[in-house]
Write an enzyme that holds these catalytic residues in place. Structure first.
Site, PDB file in Angstrom:
ATOM      1  N   ASP A 105      -4.431 -12.635   2.279  1.00 44.43           N
ATOM      2  CA  ASP A 105      -5.395 -11.884   3.096  1.00 44.43           C
ATOM      3  C   ASP A 105      -5.051 -12.115   4.574  1.00 44.43           C
ATOM      4  OD1 ASP A 105      -7.526 -10.958   4.558  1.00 44.43           O
ATOM      5  OD2 ASP A 105      -9.072 -11.923   3.334  1.00 44.43           O
ATOM      6  N   VAL A 106      -4.583 -11.087   5.267  1.00 42.28           N
ATOM      7  CA  VAL A 106      -4.118 -11.287   6.650  1.00 42.28           C
ATOM      8  C   VAL A 106      -5.277 -11.505   7.626  1.00 42.28           C
ATOM      9  CG1 VAL A 106      -1.947 -10.055   6.245  1.00 42.28           C
ATOM     10  CG2 VAL A 106      -3.890  -8.834   7.273  1.00 42.28           C
ATOM     11  N   ASN A 141      -3.007  -8.367   0.268  1.00 37.22           N
ATOM     12  CA  ASN A 141      -3.945  -9.034  -0.663  1.00 37.22           C
ATOM     13  C   ASN A 141      -4.281  -8.147  -1.863  1.00 37.22           C
ATOM     14  OD1 ASN A 141      -5.611  -7.130   0.442  1.00 37.22           O
ATOM     15  ND2 ASN A 141      -7.243  -8.542   1.040  1.00 37.22           N
ATOM     16  N   GLY A 148      -3.844  -1.916  -2.539  1.00 45.22           N
ATOM     17  CA  GLY A 148      -2.427  -1.683  -2.825  1.00 45.22           C
ATOM     18  C   GLY A 148      -2.058  -2.166  -4.217  1.00 45.22           C
ATOM     19  N   TYR A 197      -3.075  -7.794  24.502  1.00 43.65           N
ATOM     20  CA  TYR A 197      -1.941  -8.715  24.294  1.00 43.65           C
ATOM     21  C   TYR A 197      -0.747  -8.259  25.132  1.00 43.65           C
ATOM     22  CZ  TYR A 197      -3.364 -12.030  20.642  1.00 43.65           C
ATOM     23  OH  TYR A 197      -3.937 -13.073  19.950  1.00 43.65           O
ATOM     24  N   LYS A 215       3.931 -12.446  18.658  1.00 43.79           N
ATOM     25  CA  LYS A 215       4.040 -13.171  19.942  1.00 43.79           C
ATOM     26  C   LYS A 215       4.904 -14.421  19.775  1.00 43.79           C
ATOM     27  CE  LYS A 215       0.873 -15.609  23.047  1.00 43.79           C
ATOM     28  NZ  LYS A 215       0.515 -16.864  22.358  1.00 43.79           N
ATOM     29  N   ARG A 263      -8.879   9.979  -1.520  1.00 44.34           N
ATOM     30  CA  ARG A 263      -8.671  10.941  -0.436  1.00 44.34           C
ATOM     31  C   ARG A 263      -8.422  12.325  -1.018  1.00 44.34           C
ATOM     32  NH1 ARG A 263      -5.141   7.040   3.445  1.00 44.34           N
ATOM     33  NH2 ARG A 263      -4.831   5.951   1.472  1.00 44.34           N
ATOM     34  N   TYR A 285     -14.488   1.636  10.003  1.00 45.72           N
ATOM     35  CA  TYR A 285     -13.050   1.942  10.068  1.00 45.72           C
ATOM     36  C   TYR A 285     -12.669   2.380  11.490  1.00 45.72           C
ATOM     37  CZ  TYR A 285      -8.596   4.164   8.761  1.00 45.72           C
ATOM     38  OH  TYR A 285      -7.265   4.531   8.657  1.00 45.72           O
ATOM     39  N   GLY A 335       0.826  -1.208   0.000  1.00 49.22           N
ATOM     40  CA  GLY A 335       0.000   0.000   0.000  1.00 49.22           C
ATOM     41  C   GLY A 335       0.860   1.259   0.000  1.00 49.22           C
TER      42      GLY A 335
HETATM   43  P1  NAD Z   1      -3.532   1.904   1.388  1.00 48.26           P
HETATM   44  O1  NAD Z   1      -4.944   1.572   1.023  1.00 48.26           O
HETATM   45  O2  NAD Z   1      -2.646   2.429   0.312  1.00 48.26           O
HETATM   46  O3  NAD Z   1      -2.804   0.645   2.033  1.00 48.26           O
HETATM   47  C1  NAD Z   1      -3.449  -0.368   2.721  1.00 48.26           C
HETATM   48  C2  NAD Z   1      -2.876  -1.697   2.261  1.00 48.26           C
HETATM   49  O4  NAD Z   1      -3.462  -2.760   3.021  1.00 48.26           O
HETATM   50  C3  NAD Z   1      -3.158  -1.982   0.777  1.00 48.26           C
HETATM   51  O5  NAD Z   1      -1.981  -2.394   0.129  1.00 48.26           O
HETATM   52  C4  NAD Z   1      -4.188  -3.114   0.837  1.00 48.26           C
HETATM   53  O6  NAD Z   1      -4.170  -3.923  -0.323  1.00 48.26           O
HETATM   54  C5  NAD Z   1      -3.772  -3.821   2.107  1.00 48.26           C
HETATM   55  N1  NAD Z   1      -4.822  -4.641   2.715  1.00 48.26           N
HETATM   56  C6  NAD Z   1      -6.085  -4.271   3.050  1.00 48.26           C
HETATM   57  N2  NAD Z   1      -6.746  -5.296   3.586  1.00 48.26           N
HETATM   58  C7  NAD Z   1      -5.877  -6.357   3.608  1.00 48.26           C
HETATM   59  C8  NAD Z   1      -5.955  -7.709   4.047  1.00 48.26           C
HETATM   60  N3  NAD Z   1      -7.081  -8.209   4.596  1.00 48.26           N
HETATM   61  N4  NAD Z   1      -4.874  -8.502   3.904  1.00 48.26           N
HETATM   62  C9  NAD Z   1      -3.725  -8.027   3.351  1.00 48.26           C
HETATM   63  N5  NAD Z   1      -3.588  -6.763   2.927  1.00 48.26           N
HETATM   64  C10 NAD Z   1      -4.654  -5.930   3.056  1.00 48.26           C
HETATM   65  O7  NAD Z   1      -3.631   2.933   2.614  1.00 48.26           O
HETATM   66  P2  NAD Z   1      -2.493   3.683   3.449  1.00 48.26           P
HETATM   67  O8  NAD Z   1      -2.833   5.104   3.467  1.00 48.26           O
HETATM   68  O9  NAD Z   1      -1.149   3.244   3.011  1.00 48.26           O
HETATM   69  O10 NAD Z   1      -2.779   3.117   4.898  1.00 48.26           O
HETATM   70  C11 NAD Z   1      -1.926   2.151   5.521  1.00 48.26           C
HETATM   71  C12 NAD Z   1      -2.297   1.995   6.978  1.00 48.26           C
HETATM   72  O11 NAD Z   1      -2.132   3.242   7.660  1.00 48.26           O
HETATM   73  C13 NAD Z   1      -3.754   1.560   7.189  1.00 48.26           C
HETATM   74  O12 NAD Z   1      -3.803   0.669   8.278  1.00 48.26           O
HETATM   75  C14 NAD Z   1      -4.443   2.862   7.556  1.00 48.26           C
HETATM   76  O13 NAD Z   1      -5.569   2.650   8.359  1.00 48.26           O
HETATM   77  C15 NAD Z   1      -3.338   3.602   8.308  1.00 48.26           C
HETATM   78  N6  NAD Z   1      -3.557   5.058   8.249  1.00 48.26           N
HETATM   79  C16 NAD Z   1      -3.287   5.773   7.125  1.00 48.26           C
HETATM   80  C17 NAD Z   1      -3.518   7.138   7.111  1.00 48.26           C
HETATM   81  C18 NAD Z   1      -3.192   8.000   5.935  1.00 48.26           C
HETATM   82  O14 NAD Z   1      -3.453   9.208   6.001  1.00 48.26           O
HETATM   83  N7  NAD Z   1      -2.616   7.526   4.855  1.00 48.26           N
HETATM   84  C19 NAD Z   1      -4.069   7.763   8.243  1.00 48.26           C
HETATM   85  C20 NAD Z   1      -4.369   6.986   9.345  1.00 48.26           C
HETATM   86  C21 NAD Z   1      -4.095   5.628   9.369  1.00 48.26           C
HETATM   87  N1  UDP Z   2     -12.823  15.921   0.768  1.00 45.79           N
HETATM   88  C1  UDP Z   2     -13.192  16.886  -0.166  1.00 45.79           C
HETATM   89  N2  UDP Z   2     -13.106  16.557  -1.485  1.00 45.79           N
HETATM   90  C2  UDP Z   2     -12.661  15.351  -1.918  1.00 45.79           C
HETATM   91  C3  UDP Z   2     -12.271  14.376  -0.966  1.00 45.79           C
HETATM   92  C4  UDP Z   2     -12.380  14.695   0.374  1.00 45.79           C
HETATM   93  O1  UDP Z   2     -13.596  18.008   0.180  1.00 45.79           O
HETATM   94  O2  UDP Z   2     -12.598  15.154  -3.153  1.00 45.79           O
HETATM   95  C5  UDP Z   2     -12.885  16.294   2.201  1.00 45.79           C
HETATM   96  C6  UDP Z   2     -13.544  15.278   3.106  1.00 45.79           C
HETATM   97  O3  UDP Z   2     -14.936  15.504   3.155  1.00 45.79           O
HETATM   98  C7  UDP Z   2     -12.853  15.573   4.425  1.00 45.79           C
HETATM   99  C8  UDP Z   2     -11.437  15.998   4.033  1.00 45.79           C
HETATM  100  O4  UDP Z   2     -11.542  16.392   2.655  1.00 45.79           O
HETATM  101  O5  UDP Z   2     -13.474  16.652   5.082  1.00 45.79           O
HETATM  102  C9  UDP Z   2     -10.417  14.895   4.164  1.00 45.79           C
HETATM  103  O6  UDP Z   2     -10.918  13.763   3.491  1.00 45.79           O
HETATM  104  P1  UDP Z   2     -10.081  12.434   3.266  1.00 45.79           P
HETATM  105  O7  UDP Z   2     -11.003  11.449   2.601  1.00 45.79           O
HETATM  106  O8  UDP Z   2      -8.804  12.736   2.595  1.00 45.79           O
HETATM  107  O9  UDP Z   2      -9.686  11.936   4.726  1.00 45.79           O
HETATM  108  P2  UDP Z   2     -10.482  11.847   6.122  1.00 45.79           P
HETATM  109  O10 UDP Z   2      -9.730  12.756   7.016  1.00 45.79           O
HETATM  110  O11 UDP Z   2     -11.895  12.283   5.966  1.00 45.79           O
HETATM  111  O12 UDP Z   2     -10.364  10.407   6.472  1.00 45.79           O
END
Ligand code: NAD
Ligand code: UDP
Length: 313
Positions: free
Chosen positions: A57-58, A33, A37, A160, A106, A187, A146, A11
């Site tokens: 799939d984890v 999975n 990503g 844990y 663990k 996003r 979420y 991802g």
């Molecule tokens: P992303 O969607 O790019 O990455 C998530 C990855 O997890 C993907 O590669 C997806 O294929 C994989 N995945 C999902 N379900 C799976 C499963 N069951 N088994 C195996 N792989 C699986 O999103 P990201 O922004 O890189 O987010 C990564 C992590 O960081 C997530 O846990 C997300 O909740 C957390 N996070 C991200 C942000 C952000 O702003 N980017 C903010 C808060 C938390």
């Molecule tokens: N948002 C927006 N236009 C878009 C996508 C998102 O105005 O095309 C807004 C969304 O409603 C939120 C903020 O931008 O208020 C951040 O959204 P994002 O989905 O990036 O992350 P969130 O913090 O909501 O998880």
């Protein structure tokens, strides 16, 4: 040589973590999975064998053989359109997926890092958000798949720790962006940049007065690795405390890209948080971490990456 397992390693953040860990001398197994990503995120890393890719799939287990010194559990849909499209898989990976990742750590007495989120604060009634704040989450709304899955994952991680005396760390990530965020992720930063570069209208949801605090991915990864290499359990907020309205973000994107796209207003999603900004006192004090890249600089770098991707087709 140390060996890390990263769930969600293909991802956006996961692939940056793979790259950064290899740079620090680790071997990495990326388990993903490919739900959201892309294997191509790891294209530059797979050939020399320091990163191994396992498509799995984890939520069903994390079948990794060999030594494991750290498990970083990053698998989960993270973009609102993704987790709203896959509500049950999101709950599954936050619950069963976290449990399997914890069990792997663990079994090897490895350090475990959970990717949690600012969404555990929901639509926060305290501002900025410190780790001591318990949050304001609608437990049955669409976003809860979420938010509550991450809150459960935090609870499981700390259980844990108490029951098995495990070495765990929880990072609460605030809106992170940068190269590698796929154009169709949904996003706000990727939407606005791609819209601006295509000359299409920027879609602001609501009146654009809601705020977010955007962290550049290199800063975020540096913070996560600082937590990994410490023995702190956290939770620790890792995010950039510079706060912007969504309308200010749209204006900055237009400015940075030189685009003349218009701004259009669309309905605000249900339970969209009104304000969000991390209090990063804990990260500064415990980890000596603070972000270095401004929004304008980070957007310029990300925009350049989208343009390069386009040229490459
Ligand atoms: P992303 O969607 O790019 O990455 C998530 C990855 O997890 C993907 O590669 C997806 O294929 C994989 N995945 C999902 N379900 C799976 C499963 N069951 N088994 C195996 N792989 C699986 O999103 P990201 O922004 O890189 O987010 C990564 C992590 O960081 C997530 O846990 C997300 O909740 C957390 N996070 C991200 C942000 C952000 O702003 N980017 C903010 C808060 C938390
Ligand atoms: N948002 C927006 N236009 C878009 C996508 C998102 O105005 O095309 C807004 C969304 O409603 C939120 C903020 O931008 O208020 C951040 O959204 P994002 O989905 O990036 O992350 P969130 O913090 O909501 O998880």
């Amino acid at each position: 040589m140390r060996r890390a397992v990263i769930t969600g390693g293909a991802g956006f953040i996961g692939s940056h973590l793979c790259r950064a860990l290899v740079g620090r001398g680790w071997d990495v197994v990326a388990v993903d999975n490919l739900m959201t990503g892309r294997r191509s995120n790891l294209d530059d890393l797979l050939p020399d064998g320091r990163v191994e890719f396992l498509e799995h799939d984890v939520s069903r287990g994390v079948p990794v053989d060999g030594p494991v010194d750290a498990v970083l559990h990053f698998a989960s849909p993270a973009s609102p359109p993704d987790y709203l499209e896959h509500p049950l898989a999101t709950l599954d990976v936050g619950s069963n997926g976290t449990r399997h990742a914890l069990d792997l750590a663990k079994a090897h007495a490895a350090r475990f890092i959970l990717a949690s989120t600012s969404e555990v604060y929901g639509d926060p009634l305290e501002h900025p958000q410190a780790e001591s704040y318990w949050g304001n989450v609608n437990p049955i709304g669409p976003r809860s798949v979420y938010d509550e899955s991450k809150r459960f994952a935090e609870s499981l991680t700390f259980a844990y720790r108490r029951v098995y005396d495990m070495n765990v760390g929880v990072v609460r990530i605030f809106n992170t962006y940068g190269p590698g965020l796929r154009p169709g992720d949904g996003r706000v930063v990727s939407n606005f940049l791609v819209q601006a570069l295509d000359g299409k209208p920027l879609t602001v949801y609501g009146d654009g007065s809601q705020t977010r605090s955007f962290c550049y991915v290199d800063d975020e990864v540096r913070g996560i690795l600082a937590l990994l290499e410490s023995d702190h359990a956290g939770p620790v907020n890792i995010g950039n405390p510079d706060e912007f309205t969504v309308k200010e973000l749209a204006d900055t994107v237009l400015d940075v890209t030189g685009s003349s796209s218009e701004i259009v207003y669309e309905p605000l999603p249900t339970d969209d948080p009104v304000r969000r900004r991390p209090d990063i006192t804990r990260a500064r004090e415990l980890l000596g971490w603070s972000p270095a890249v401004s929004l304008r600089e980070g957007l310029a770098r990300t925009s350049a990456w989208y343009q390069q991707e386009r040229e490459r087709g």
